[in-house]
Design a protein around this motif. Structure first.
Motif, mmCIF file in Angstrom:
data_model
loop_
_atom_site.group_PDB
_atom_site.id
_atom_site.type_symbol
_atom_site.label_atom_id
_atom_site.label_comp_id
_atom_site.label_asym_id
_atom_site.label_seq_id
_atom_site.Cartn_x
_atom_site.Cartn_y
_atom_site.Cartn_z
ATOM 1 N N THR A 18 0.811 -1.217 0.000
ATOM 2 C CA THR A 18 0.000 0.000 0.000
ATOM 3 C C THR A 18 0.845 1.268 0.000
ATOM 4 O O THR A 18 0.355 2.332 -0.385
ATOM 5 N N ASP A 19 2.124 1.142 0.365
ATOM 6 C CA ASP A 19 2.962 2.343 0.333
ATOM 7 C C ASP A 19 3.149 2.858 -1.096
ATOM 8 O O ASP A 19 3.470 4.035 -1.293
ATOM 9 N N VAL A 20 2.933 1.973 -2.074
ATOM 10 C CA VAL A 20 3.082 2.412 -3.469
ATOM 11 C C VAL A 20 2.064 3.502 -3.796
ATOM 12 O O VAL A 20 2.336 4.416 -4.580
ATOM 13 N N ASN A 21 0.914 3.436 -3.182
ATOM 14 C CA ASN A 21 -0.164 4.377 -3.498
ATOM 15 C C ASN A 21 -0.252 5.532 -2.503
ATOM 16 O O ASN A 21 -1.175 6.321 -2.550
ATOM 17 N N ASP A 22 0.699 5.584 -1.607
ATOM 18 C CA ASP A 22 0.623 6.590 -0.557
ATOM 19 C C ASP A 22 0.622 7.993 -1.178
ATOM 20 O O ASP A 22 1.516 8.324 -1.961
ATOM 21 N N PRO A 23 -0.346 8.824 -0.850
ATOM 22 C CA PRO A 23 -0.354 10.172 -1.444
ATOM 23 C C PRO A 23 0.861 11.006 -1.042
ATOM 24 O O PRO A 23 1.181 11.986 -1.701
ATOM 25 N N LYS A 24 1.560 10.596 0.015
ATOM 26 C CA LYS A 24 2.739 11.362 0.433
ATOM 27 C C LYS A 24 3.982 10.967 -0.359
ATOM 28 O O LYS A 24 5.071 11.396 -0.030
ATOM 29 N N ARG A 25 3.818 10.152 -1.396
ATOM 30 C CA ARG A 25 4.968 9.736 -2.206
ATOM 31 C C ARG A 25 5.744 10.955 -2.657
ATOM 32 O O ARG A 25 5.185 11.960 -3.090
ATOM 33 N N LEU A 26 7.054 10.822 -2.587
ATOM 34 C CA LEU A 26 7.919 11.901 -3.071
ATOM 35 C C LEU A 26 7.886 11.905 -4.601
ATOM 36 O O LEU A 26 7.956 10.852 -5.221
ATOM 37 N N ARG A 27 7.783 13.102 -5.172
ATOM 38 C CA ARG A 27 7.677 13.180 -6.633
ATOM 39 C C ARG A 27 8.788 14.016 -7.259
ATOM 40 O O ARG A 27 9.122 13.822 -8.416
ATOM 41 N N THR A 28 9.301 14.987 -6.512
ATOM 42 C CA THR A 28 10.339 15.860 -7.096
ATOM 43 C C THR A 28 11.573 15.872 -6.199
ATOM 44 O O THR A 28 11.452 15.725 -4.977
ATOM 45 N N PRO A 29 12.728 16.081 -6.834
ATOM 46 C CA PRO A 29 13.942 16.180 -5.997
ATOM 47 C C PRO A 29 13.877 17.429 -5.140
ATOM 48 O O PRO A 29 13.239 18.429 -5.497
ATOM 49 N N THR A 30 14.567 17.391 -4.014
ATOM 50 C CA THR A 30 14.670 18.592 -3.183
ATOM 51 C C THR A 30 16.119 18.787 -2.774
ATOM 52 O O THR A 30 16.871 17.827 -2.609
ATOM 53 N N ILE A 31 16.483 20.042 -2.626
ATOM 54 C CA ILE A 31 17.802 20.376 -2.062
ATOM 55 C C ILE A 31 17.516 21.180 -0.805
ATOM 56 O O ILE A 31 16.868 22.235 -0.865
#
Lengths: 626, 187, 435
Positions: A269-282
């Motif tokens: 279920t973690d695959v569908n987690d809305p908190k998934r990271l989508r963009t790199p951050t610095i």
């Protein structure tokens, strides 16, 4: 034994001796409906749905699922008696079956629906109240039971008893009052519990993780392999609207025979987690990939042994190959820790294949609780013992589930002395004249044993008694990473830069780290002080291959396409390598696989991935065979 | 804190050796546990399972299948009243009705308020020539009439010790019984 | 109708019944008991025993009526492991009480017969599976076995030979289905008693996976007499093909209920009106079950039917377990059938679909009919269920028996069914029908 010729409904059929009529009929494309029969369980002839006439034979109809073929047999599945018997049995099953189809998760892949449609009466004569049970009942966090829907085919309890050697699922009462129950209503504990969902021919046992999620025809399914441990069971992943909605077993007789463990089945279920990271951050602020990777290169390049690299258990062969280039180049000297791996060294030579356990006369298991470490291999051992007469010797300090069988010989060693016990085994009475293959499975006792000694002792024993070894790696791609030389075992204490690839190290980020790069799919507390965080793909979006514990290369086939700005792992690694100064330009994953195969003979199979677009499997009658 | 006595658990652990396969011990083991406690609780069944190296679920499945295993309290004395065909033809219905009144319960399974009695309507017990009949604790009682019911109940109310012999799975516990009085013959 | 060949000589099973303390070894021995076993173990071969029993023509008395010697000969002689005789003392068929009667009067007879049978199949252990409700017979058998051990008739050296023989006891705990031989074997193995699919048959794979012959109490109790007096002597009794004597229990609406030993071939009138005294005062016999509730009923007009086992089969019914239940005109057949269906549904093990569901569906249908909510639909359901229970649809005979009850009572007493279902009335007897 010679093949048998017989006639089924006028079709001439030739099958091996011992084949059951119901299987023989399948070869001619004839469906004999069954509920209680399952090709991986002992036939019982309980549901009576498969009654057929055959001659020569007794005057009364017999069940096709318990009768093996005989030379010259003439089988009639469409005789008046058989047709009526099937319709009658289906009507009986429906007498108490609730009208739940609109709300039942099994609808659309339900043998009861399909068989009633194809073999049952077109109208209903059922007029009266049905039996009621309290429903649904949670059997565990993941499985729900609906007793009203249950057709009492007993597949679930028989599976538990025959395959998993447990009876936490049982039948209570008798007659029409019978119901399936977990012992004294306690939640199911077994790591093998989820398979009953695939076995159940109706919606009585359903996945709570997938409850009310979607209809079978709304999902696209993909054949892949599981990423949770080194066994590498085949699974089917189901996708709907870009989400991974469920995982079911897929039969691969070489490895899993159609069973998967609960980790592989429910931990997605973690695959569908809305908190998934989508963009790199610095430093917590959104950045582009090129900026982020430049920052990574600056922070980890040329640091020698002040750089730590934490690798996940499910690192693919291709990622490992790219890491090898990095470790031979700009990241030379770094400390590498692949977590989740065992202390077992790379194999010295050819090792036992999982399917060879079937033919072993004696099985020796050392320093491993296989039920926890390599669950599906544990089931294969149980099958070899109970159905093929294999003998079993276990060397382990504590009790294991294999002790349930009174014939198991369990030698309880002191922790650390497993190798010594193995050396004594050559003179054990069971191994004096084994009469065939001896399978020697050894783990690492979770760090309590000296693995060099143990591996040597097992190798010696194999030579002495005509055996083959199977090192029980635990990390998904431990064997592949070992072949590529990146399965590090170094301690990460004292490093100032850390590249954390995948889930954070289990021991936490060392306090000495000043510069942390994390490549992960979810936000973690450990990322609080990360300099760069790169969004990762999960196993559901991953292309690549794993090498399982027996050395077989298996390919992932992702059900979910990678959505930019996410990048595939190999692509991110490649760009990171370029940022670190390596000359690398792979247009896709295949060139990586070809180079890898050329470099490491043990992984030559990586260059032969199977057809990328295989014909979809029929999913007419449920995810597992009916 | 164990439900079954240590002595009983030792007896149970010794049972598997007497049978060609250890699982056969589960029925006599449950019998012993039921004798000690009066009925089988989930804890008792779990302890039996552990003593026999079986899963508790397995034992539960066996215990719920057979009607002589009681999973709820049954009081000190149980009347098993046959209501199958021959006994019903000879008036079992009225006898059961009468029994209910005498012991003061309204339905099968209910334990009387003094904790002494309960009854159950059961199937044929193989004594049809003596219909209507019942099994009271561990003995058959024949040719029942309302008066006999009254007598059976009264006897048990006044007695404080168990009236029926305890049974071991096989011969080891009891010595051969003294000579028995000639039984009533039929036909 | 098979010809009765006249009574030759006296009773077989009940030969010594009535002697005080027959249940003790000393009395049993003094009358000639254990002489057969002694002769067998000291001077005969297993094959000779089987041949003698074959000559006698003895057939199983538990209801299945299978030739005993043939059953024993199916057990493979050269099997290396243990072979078992399992005694089916689970007698639970409504109407049948003969096994209890035999065990209570002469437990040694069964012990001796079981031991001889073990010898005949090349085994060393007989297991008596006795229903849990039979407390007294269990104790008596337990004591009898202990006496035999003490005397050296059982144990490692019976009668001084080197052929160990033992008889063991195992108590059932309340399930009619344990009377079915493979369900009994499952129960003996400590499991829920659900019949097994056959093949494999118990002769090859029986108790604990070993070759086994399951025999009824009465069948084995007959064996000592046969070995003492010779198979030919036994075969002089009975009919051409169904030889010997058998026990019957007569119960229900008759003057003298009881257990009787009869010569096979006499008529049911001889038993019901002769031995059992006929109808109760003021009543007329209406219907009888010739061999336990599982045998298809016969109307009183067929009282002259012979007890010849093959003749009964030709009529579509059976001698079964010999439990003769008699019902008179003060009782309603529909209610009786409903009560019996409740029995079968309650005792159903639940393994196979038609018995599990069909039995219960029939019970609910009978309830509607008897509650005056019936119609042609309900009668159709009963007919449907009855058909769905028979002819190989079910895994074992329990389902068939339930179907036979419905079918035979409906065939012979259709007007009573229609009274209830269509006319919502009961016209049975002048008094309140209370079955």
């Amino acid at each position: 034994m010679p093949d048998i010729n017989l006639t089924i409904d006028g079709h001439k059929v030739t099958v091996p001796a011992g084949t059951l009529i119901v299987e023989a009929a399948k070869t001619a494309g004839i469906e004999i409906p069954v509920f209680c029969y399952h090709h991986k369980l002992d036939p019982v002839g309980a549901c009576r749905l498969c009654l057929v006439d055959f001659s020569p034979g007794p005057p009364r109809p017999q069940t096709a699922c318990t009768t093996p073929v005989a030379e010259g047999m003439v089988v009639r599945t469409q005789s008046a008696m058989a047709v009526q018997a099937r319709a009658d049995i289906l009507e009986f099953e429906l007498v108490n079956h609730p009208l739940d189809c609109p709300v039942c998760d099994k609808g659309g892949e339900c043998p009861l629906q399909d068989f009633t449609f194809r073999h049952g009466y077109p109208t209903s004569r059922i007029d009266g109240p049905r039996l009621h049970f309290k429903k649904p009942i949670p059997l565990s966090e993941n499985i729900a039971l609906d007793r009203e829907r249950c057709v009492l085919c007993y597949r679930c309890t028989r599976y538990y008893d025959e395959v998993a050697w447990e009876q936490e699922l049982t039948v209570g009462q008798r007659g029409v009052q019978s119901f399936i129950t977990s012992q004294f209503d306690q939640p199911l504990q077994s790591v093998f519990s989820g398979n009953i969902i695939d076995l159940c021919p109706v919606g009585a046992l359903t996945s709570r993780v997938w409850r009310f999620e979607s209809r079978p025809w709304d999902m696209a399914h993909t054949e892949s392999v599981c990423s949770k441990c080194a066994v590498g069971c085949s699974v089917t992943m189901w996708e709907r609207r870009g989400q991974l909605v469920r995982i079911t077993s897929r039969e691969n007789d070489d490895i899993d025979e159609g069973w998967i463990c609960d980790r592989g089945r429910f931990d997605y279920t973690d695959v569908n987690d809305p908190k998934r990271l989508r963009t790199p951050t610095i430093d917590g602020a959104r950045a582009t990939w090129s900026a982020a990777l430049a920052g990574v290169a600056a922070g980890i390049g040329g640091k020698g042994n002040k750089l730590g690299i934490s690798l996940p258990a499910d690192l693919t062969n291709e990622e490992a190959f790219l890491f090898k280039h990095l470790l031979d180049g700009p990241l030379r000297g770094a400390k590498v820790k692949m977590h989740g791996r065992t202390a077992i060294p790379a194999p010295a030579g050819p090792t036992l294949r999982i399917k060879e356990i079937d033919d072993a006369k004696v099985i020796v298991i050392v320093a491993s609780d296989t039920e926890q470490d390599v669950p599906i291999v544990n089931l294969r051992v149980k099958k070899a013992m109970s159905k093929r007469g294999a003998k079993l010797i276990v060397i382990h300090p504590d009790g294991v589930d294999l002790d349930r069988n009174p014939h198991t010989v369990h030698i309880r060693n002191e922790k650390g002395s497993a190798a010594a016990e193995v050396r004594k085994l050559a003179s054990h009475e069971l191994l004096k004249n084994p009469g065939g293959l001896v399978a020697i499975l050894f783990g690492d006792g979770h760090g309590s044993e000296d693995m060099n000694e143990l591996a040597t002792a097992c190798g010696d024993l194999a030579e002495q008694v005509g055996g083959k070894e199977m090192p029980l790696y635990r990390a998904t791609n431990e064997r592949g990473a070992l072949a590529l030389g990146v399965a590090g075992w170094d301690s990460l204490d004292g490093v100032t830069s850390l590249l954390s690839w995948g889930a954070p190290p289990t021991a936490g980020i060392p306090s000495s780290v000043r510069f942390l790069v994390a490549w992960d799919h979810l936000p973690r507390p450990e990322h609080a002080n990360a300099a760069v965080v790169l969004p990762a793909t999960t196993f559901a979006e991953r292309q690549g291959s794993y090498t399982n514990l027996e050395g077989t290369v298996q390919f992932l086939r992702p059900p979910i396409a990678v959505q930019p700005p996410l990048k595939e792992a190999w692509e991110a690694l490649m760009e990171m390598s370029v940022a670190l100064g390596l000359d690398m330009d792979y247009p896709g994953i295949f060139p990586i696989q070809r180079e890898l195969a050329a470099l490491v003979p043990a992984l030559a199979a990586v260059a032969q991935p199977p057809d990328p677009e295989p014909a979809p499997e029929r999913v007419l009658i449920g995810p597992a065979h009916p | 804190m164990s439900t079954l006595s240590a002595h009983l658990l030792d007896e149970i652990k010794a049972l598997p050796a007497r049978y060609p396969q250890p699982r056969s011990a589960v029925m006599p083991a449950l019998d012993l546990a039921q004798e000690e406690l009066g009925y089988l609780t989930p804890e008792a069944m779990t302890e039996v399972a552990t003593a026999l190296n079986l899963d508790a679920g397995y034992v539960e499945g066996v215990a719920t299948f057979y009607t002589l295993f009681h999973l709820e309290p049954i009081g000190k004395h149980r009347f098993y009243m046959c209501t199958n065909l021959s006994c019903t033809l000879r008036g079992a219905g009225e006898i059961v009705e009468h029994l209910r009144g005498v012991i003061g319960v309204k339905e099968p399974g209910e334990v009387s308020s003094d904790g002494l009695f309960s009854y159950e309507e059961v199937e044929c017990m193989g004594a049809c020539e003596y219909a209507p009949m019942a099994r009271v604790d561990h003995r058959y009682r024949y040719d029942l009439t309302p008066e006999k019911i009254d007598q059976l109940v009264a006897e048990r109310k006044s007695s404080s010790s168990p009236l029926s012999p305890t049974l071991s799975p096989e011969g080891e516990r009891g010595k051969p019984k003294p000579k028995r009085v000639s039984r009533k013959k039929s036909g | 109708m098979a010809e009765r060949r006249g009574t030759v000589g006296g009773p077989v099973l009940t030969e010594w019944f009535g002697k005080p303390d027959l249940h003790t070894l000393d009395v049993y021995r003094s009358l000639g008991g254990y002489s057969a076993m002694q002769k067998v173990v000291t001077s005969m071969t297993a094959q000779q025993v089987i041949d003698e029993v074959k000559t006698s023509g003895l057939r199983g008395r538990g209801g299945a009526d299978f030739p005993t010697a043939m059953k024993w000969s199916f057990v493979p002689k050269d099997h290396p492991g243990p072979k078992y005789i399992v005694v089916n003392a689970d007698e639970s068929e409504p109407g049948s009480a003969k096994d209890r009667y035999l065990m209570e009067n002469s437990p040694h007879m069964l012990v001796e017969g079981a031991a001889i049978a073990s010898f005949a199949i090349g085994g060393h252990h007989a297991w008596i599976y006795i229903r849990g409700e039979y407390d007294l017979p269990f104790e008596m058998l337990r004591d009898a076995i202990a006496e035999a051990h003490a005397k050296g008739y059982l144990g490692d050296h019976p009668f001084g030979t080197d052929y160990p023989l033992d008889v063991r006891l195992y108590r059932g705990h309340g399930a009619y289905i344990c009377g079915e031989e493979t369900a009994l074997l499952e129960s003996l193995e400590g499991k829920r008693a659900q019949p097994r699919s056959r093949p494999p048959f118990p002769a090859l794979k029986g108790a604990w996976g070993m070759p086994t012959a399951v025999n009824n109490v009465e069948t084995l109790s007959t064996v000592p007499w046969i070995m003492r007096n010779g198979g030919a002597e036994y075969a002089k009794r009975g009919t051409e093909k169904a030889k010997g004597t058998r026990m019957v229990t007569v119960s229900g609406d008759i003057q003298r209920p009881g257990n009787y030993e009869i010569e096979i071939g006499i008529t049911y009138r001889d038993i019901i009106e002769g031995l059992a005294g006929g109808a109760l005062p003021g009543r007329q016999l209406k219907v009888f079950w010739p061999g336990g509730s599982s045998a298809k009923v016969l109307p009183a007009s067929m009282l002259d039917t012979s007890t010849d086992l093959d003749g009964l089969k030709a009529l579509g019914t059976m001698g079964g377990s010999g439990g003769i239940i008699v019902m008179d005109d003060s009782h309603c057949v529909v209610k009786a059938a409903a009560r019996l269906l409740r029995f079968y549904a309650f005792e159903s093990c639940g393994k196979c679909t038609p018995c599990r569901v069909g039995g219960n569906w029939a019970v609910r249908t009978y309830e509607r009919i008897l509650a005056n909510e019936g119609s042609q639909l309900e009668l159709g359901i009963l007919e449907r269920v009855s058909e769905g229970l028979q002819n190989g649809r079910c895994l074992c005979g329990l389902g068939d028996a339930a179907g036979w009850v419905i079918e035979s009572t409906y065939r012979h007493f259709r007007d009573e069914y229609e009274d209830h279902a269509l006319r919502h009335t009961c016209n049975v007897g002048k008094a309140l029908a209370h079955a």
